[in-house]
Design an enzyme around this catalytic site. Structure first.
Site, PDB file in Angstrom:
ATOM      1  N   PHE A 134       0.826  -1.163   0.060  1.00 40.31           N
ATOM      2  CA  PHE A 134       0.097  -0.163   0.109  1.00 40.31           C
ATOM      3  C   PHE A 134       0.774   1.318  -0.075  1.00 40.31           C
ATOM      4  CE2 PHE A 134      -2.114   3.384   2.036  1.00 40.31           C
ATOM      5  CZ  PHE A 134      -3.052   3.716   1.458  1.00 40.31           C
ATOM      6  N   ASP A 219       9.366   2.370   1.111  1.00 38.54           N
ATOM      7  CA  ASP A 219       8.339   3.122   1.788  1.00 38.54           C
ATOM      8  C   ASP A 219       8.138   2.700   3.019  1.00 38.54           C
ATOM      9  OD1 ASP A 219       5.828   4.115   2.658  1.00 38.54           O
ATOM     10  OD2 ASP A 219       4.612   3.387   0.779  1.00 38.54           O
ATOM     11  N   LYS A 248       3.822   9.332   8.438  1.00 39.37           N
ATOM     12  CA  LYS A 248       2.815   8.871   9.435  1.00 39.37           C
ATOM     13  C   LYS A 248       3.526   9.560  10.991  1.00 39.37           C
ATOM     14  CE  LYS A 248      -0.554   5.806   7.818  1.00 39.37           C
ATOM     15  NZ  LYS A 248      -0.384   4.929   6.657  1.00 39.37           N
TER      16      LYS A 248
END
Ligand SMILES: *Cc1c(COP(=O)(O)O)cnc(C)c1O
Length: 400
Positions: A134, A219, A248
């Site tokens: 994702f 990522d 995040k």
């Protein structure tokens, strides 16, 4: 109860929520009816210092009094300081700041384009990514995301992405050809259900990428900033990618994303080639600097490793205890999942009603993402809630 205005004025791109969260302190949050919850969701691996950490509040408040935003037309001392600290933690290279995980991945994809268009006589455009990964919801990041769950309805997406199974080094080896410019993977797949990239897989992948002059892009948007018991998840395997996306946990709740680009490609983006209005603002960078301060001062990376082992051991005990329900524990540090034998959504609701906030993920997983400074008693309390719900669930549903 949530306001009826919620669905009246907000687009329903999320399932209708059941509660309204209004306040947080440390690992605890409270809803608008005063009910208390243990927050093992942390806004999906974002509030890594817990809620309302005094040092974070102090830094952000001070910075708000000085200067909130001025644009990257000017040098921003907090941004320079943050970039230097990230280079010290990751490796020689440079930073570009942005506002989110998807935007950081867009930066990586644009880096791959610039490099792929420059090499040799034949431009290289293909990017190899992992099945079940994702990378975000913008069109580029979504194009790098394999699952139909996210893609359906938005096609046609960008071409030139090859999808192969994570940890299958032969499949990556085969997919990387003379038209490949880059490989992009997560060190631990988060949304996909907490699946780790194995050390030897990352090591062999790094060797293949170096040998064939292909960019290795990581990522670290969810796994980064201490969550796995390393500053970045891939660091456990000892590799150094060519570039990394972060977001995040970086701002501890304030939106900020970043891409670190290793020395070799650090000057690929020239003046005017890429940019953002908000990215790397004084306020955002003061929030991220406060996160790094607390990680260092409170030794949170070592603590995350220890508490992660503690929580993992407790979760593992559910497998023999509830064999009809639980079947696997995945992940490391405080990025853990308990995989169930059934869709976890009912159990996630029941846990919430009993005062524990967790979030589901792919692979029938319940994700446990507490703040990095979670207390051992809070872990015990969360485990007790899970135990209670599981024993009732097994009695009522599985046996009937
Ligand atoms: C959440 C996530 C993203 C997207 O980040 P946003 O800030 O929601 O755009 C990208 N990659 C990974 C691994 C993520 O977990």
């Amino acid at each position: 109860m949530i306001s009826s205005d919620h669905s009246k004025f907000l687009v329903g791109n999320y399932a209708q929520p059941a509660i309204e969260i209004v306040r947080g302190k440390g690992t605890k949050v409270w809803d608008s009816e005063g009910k208390e919850y243990l927050d093992f969701t942390t806004g999906i691996a974002v509030t890594n210092l817990g809620h309302s950490h005094p040092h974070w509040i102090h830094s952000v408040t001070d910075q708000a009094n000085e200067m909130v935003h001025c644009s990257n037309l000017f040098s921003i001392p907090e941004q320079v300081r943050l970039a230097k600290r990230l280079v010290e933690k990751i490796g020689p290279g440079k930073l570009i700041f942005c506002n989110s995980g998807a935007e950081a991945n867009e930066g990586l994809l644009k880096l791959a384009r610039l490099v792929g268009n420059k090499q040799g006589t034949q431009p290289k455009h293909k990017i190899v990514v992992a099945d079940n990964g994702f990378h975000g919801r913008t069109l580029g990041a979504l194009s790098a995301t394999a699952s139909p769950k996210y893609r359906t309805g938005f096609e046609p997406l960008l071409p030139f992405f090859d999808f192969v199974p994570l940890n299958d080094i032969q499949a990556f080896d085969k997919a990387i050809d003379s038209e490949t410019s880059a490989v992009l993977v997560e060190s631990i797949q988060g949304e996909g259900g907490i699946y780790e990239a194995e050390d030897h897989f990352l090591q062999e992948l790094a060797a293949i990428c170096t040998a064939r002059k292909v960019l290795l892009l990581l990522d670290e948007v969810q796994a980064g900033i201490g969550r796995t018991g390393e500053f970045l998840g891939f660091q456990k395997s000892g590799i150094l990618p060519h570039a990394v996306a972060m977001a995040k946990g970086l701002g501890g709740g304030f939106p900020i994303g970043a891409i670190w680009i290793g020395e070799q490609y650090a000057d690929t983006f020239g003046a005017g080639s890429h940019g953002t209005t908000f990215g790397g603002s004084p306020l955002a960078c003061s929030a991220a600097n406060a996160v790094l301060d607390v990680i260092e001062e409170e030794d949170l990376i070592a603590k995350t490793k220890r508490k992660g082992e503690y929580l993992k051991e407790k979760l593992l005990q559910f497998i023999p205890k509830y064999p009809a329900l639980a079947h696997e524990v995945r992940g490391r540090g405080l990025m853990l999942a308990l995989a169930l034998k059934l869709d976890p959504s009912t159990i996630v609701q029941q846990l919430r009603d009993s005062g524990l906030l967790v979030v589901g993920a792919g692979g029938y997983a319940i994700r446990f993402l507490p703040p990095l400074n979670v207390q051992e008693e809070e872990i015990d309390h969360a485990i007790h809630i899970v135990d209670t719900i599981f024993s009732n669930f097994e009695l009522n549903e599985v046996s009937s």
